[in-house]
Enzyme design. Structure first.
Site, PDB file in Angstrom:
ATOM      1  N   HIS A   1       0.943  -1.254  -0.198  1.00  0.00           N
ATOM      2  CA  HIS A   1       0.156  -0.179  -0.023  1.00  0.00           C
ATOM      3  C   HIS A   1       0.785   1.273   0.027  1.00  0.00           C
ATOM      4  CE1 HIS A   1      -3.652  -2.421   0.544  1.00  0.00           C
ATOM      5  NE2 HIS A   1      -3.036  -3.174   1.245  1.00  0.00           N
TER       6      HIS A   1
ATOM      7  N   GLY B   1      -7.458   3.331   7.451  1.00  0.00           N
ATOM      8  CA  GLY B   1      -8.661   4.003   7.315  1.00  0.00           C
ATOM      9  C   GLY B   1      -9.906   3.585   7.827  1.00  0.00           C
ATOM     10  N   GLU B   2      -9.931   2.298   8.447  1.00  0.00           N
ATOM     11  CA  GLU B   2     -11.028   1.371   8.942  1.00  0.00           C
ATOM     12  C   GLU B   2     -11.353   1.874  10.253  1.00  0.00           C
ATOM     13  OE1 GLU B   2     -10.115  -2.720   8.032  1.00  0.00           O
ATOM     14  OE2 GLU B   2      -9.773  -2.098   6.049  1.00  0.00           O
TER      15      GLU B   2
ATOM     16  N   HIS C   1      -3.063 -13.245   1.635  1.00  0.00           N
ATOM     17  CA  HIS C   1      -3.351 -13.364   2.861  1.00  0.00           C
ATOM     18  C   HIS C   1      -3.913 -14.699   3.075  1.00  0.00           C
ATOM     19  CE1 HIS C   1      -3.498  -8.853   2.520  1.00  0.00           C
ATOM     20  NE2 HIS C   1      -4.668  -9.020   2.420  1.00  0.00           N
TER      21      HIS C   1
ATOM     22  N   ARG D   1      -3.655 -16.066   6.879  1.00  0.00           N
ATOM     23  CA  ARG D   1      -4.516 -15.105   7.888  1.00  0.00           C
ATOM     24  C   ARG D   1      -5.068 -15.881   8.998  1.00  0.00           C
ATOM     25  NH1 ARG D   1      -7.670 -10.957   5.616  1.00  0.00           N
ATOM     26  NH2 ARG D   1      -7.980 -10.557   7.899  1.00  0.00           N
TER      27      ARG D   1
ATOM     28  N   ASP E   1       2.369  -6.580   2.174  1.00  0.00           N
ATOM     29  CA  ASP E   1       1.212  -5.969   2.697  1.00  0.00           C
ATOM     30  C   ASP E   1       1.633  -4.688   3.503  1.00  0.00           C
ATOM     31  OD1 ASP E   1      -1.539  -5.379   2.712  1.00  0.00           O
ATOM     32  OD2 ASP E   1      -2.048  -6.474   4.499  1.00  0.00           O
TER      33      ASP E   1
HETATM   34 ZN    ZN Z   1      -5.668  -7.215   2.065  1.00  0.00          ZN
END
Ligand code: ZN
Length: 399
Positions: free
Chosen positions: A62, A68-69, A223, A226, A284
């Protein structure tokens, strides 16, 4: 112009043995014993005690910031060049994330171009979490055909409460359009899927492969480590011919995360017979990571780091015991092939001179060379981002 790395044990990523590597301008010019006599303006690097690997490729970063969550204050900052260098990364693919509104593809492409001017090689994905996609030119095909930096679409979220809950038909159309754009532009044209913790897991991707003619090469779910269940499903998916991507950035263990550390996940996949050429690993980087205190209370937002990728590589070799030639694949030759990054991922004459030198015992980073330019030497940063450090570096503007 000329750099000679002498007497270095070289992994192309296959083990080549101890040799010399000559870099001319931005490319590998010669690999094999060479006499420095008569070579003008030669910079010699002593490779004894070091190993040479292809520069790492990070296919999911990114670069513009993500997150921003947790509201506006939780938007994560932009990537800085030093983080990339410290991760041994010389090529990366930038992407938007959950926020495809206040973060735009125009900004993403501009940031990618900035990082390229600063010394590394960059591409981006069109789109963000949601479907219909955000695009730069009004469509995926035109994005791929008209914008060199765009090589596919991602990260499109599935099996996640934050996804746009795309239908099967929407996903088929999206993957098909991206593939066609890839065919026409000579690029990978694949879709990078963000997998959440939802119970549907990889079922939406399997259904695309079962019910259409689209080959598995067009889907790259990320992911996969995860949680243990998704990792197991990912192993079966890869054994059946699919490609999978592991994520090296992780929330701290005290956060109660179920994420399987990426080096462990890689070892588990290989042990269960997943072919090593179907796995990639990405950082990530700059994505948001929620943090919690010992009582499990939310305490703030962490940020994923590109340099976690190199830490994961070292752990894969030193702690998990994965042989170097296998451990290097998810960071070098695999992403170069899967993402169709020409000139990348291998130490080979004619390829871009992206090479990292590491200590042969500790595997700590010693030197980073990207397109022939030294970004780190003897563990010390030799380049910084334009706005890093007390003294502003001059932007590298070509005359
Ligand atoms: Zn993701």
């Amino acid at each position: 112009m000329l750099k000679l790395i002498r007497n270095i044990e070289t992994y192309t990523p296959e083990l080549l043995g101890t040799t010399d590597i000559l870099v001319a301008g931005e490319h590998f010019a010669h690999i094999g014993e060479i006499s420095p006599k008569g070579l003008p303006d030669l910079e010699v690097i002593d490779g004894r005690g070091l190993l040479a690997f292809p520069g790492f490729i990070d296919g999911h970063v990114h670069i513009l910031g993500g997150g921003g969550e947790g509201g506006f204050a939780s938007r994560t900052p932009e990537l800085m060049l030093s983080d990339v260098i410290l991760g041994g990364v010389t090529s990366l693919v930038g992407c938007l994330g959950t926020d495809g509104f206040t973060r735009t593809l125009a900004s993403l492409i501009a940031k990618a171009r900035g990082l390229e001017e600063e010394g590394i090689s960059t591409w981006v994905f069109s789109g963000s979490y949601g479907v219909p996609l955000v695009t730069a030119t009004g469509g995926v095909e035109s994005d791929l055909l008209l914008i060199d930096k765009i090589l596919g679409v991602g990260e499109v979220a599935v099996s996640d409460h934050r996804s746009s809950q795309p239908t099967h038909e929407e996903l088929c159309r999206l993957v098909a359009d991206t593939r066609r754009g890839g065919i026409l532009s000579g690029k990978a044209g694949l879709v990078n899927f963000h997998l959440g913790d939802g119970v549907r897991g990889l079922a939406p991707l399997r259904r695309i492969l079962e019910e259409t003619e689209i080959p598995a090469s067009q889907l790259l779910p990320t992911h996969i480590n995860r949680n243990p269940l998704l990792l197991a499903e990912g192993g079966a998916y890869a054994k059946a011919g699919g490609l999978i991507d592991l994520t090296s950035s992780a929330p701290p263990p005290e956060s109660g995360t179920r994420q399987v550390p990426a080096p462990r996940a890689l070892k588990m996949l290989l042990d269960e017979g997943v072919p090593a050429d179907r796995v990639t690993m990405t950082s990530d980087g700059q994505g948001s990571l929620p943090e919690y205190d010992a009582q499990g209370r939310y305490s703030g937002m962490g940020v994923g780091k590109v340099r976690s990728l190199f830490d994961a590589f070292r752990e894969a070799v030193l702690d998990e015991g994965i042989p170097l030639v296998t451990a290097l694949l998810p960071f070098t030759a695999n992403p170069a092939r899967i993402l169709k990054l020409r000139g990348k991922g291998r130490i080979q004459v004619g390829q871009d001179a992206d090479v990292i030198l590491v200590d042969r015992e500790t595997l700590e980073l010693h030197t980073v060379i990207a397109r022939g330019r030294i970004l780190m030497s003897e563990g010390e940063l030799k380049a910084r981002g334009t706005f890093e450090g007390a003294i502003l570096a001059k932007p590298r503007i070509q005359a």
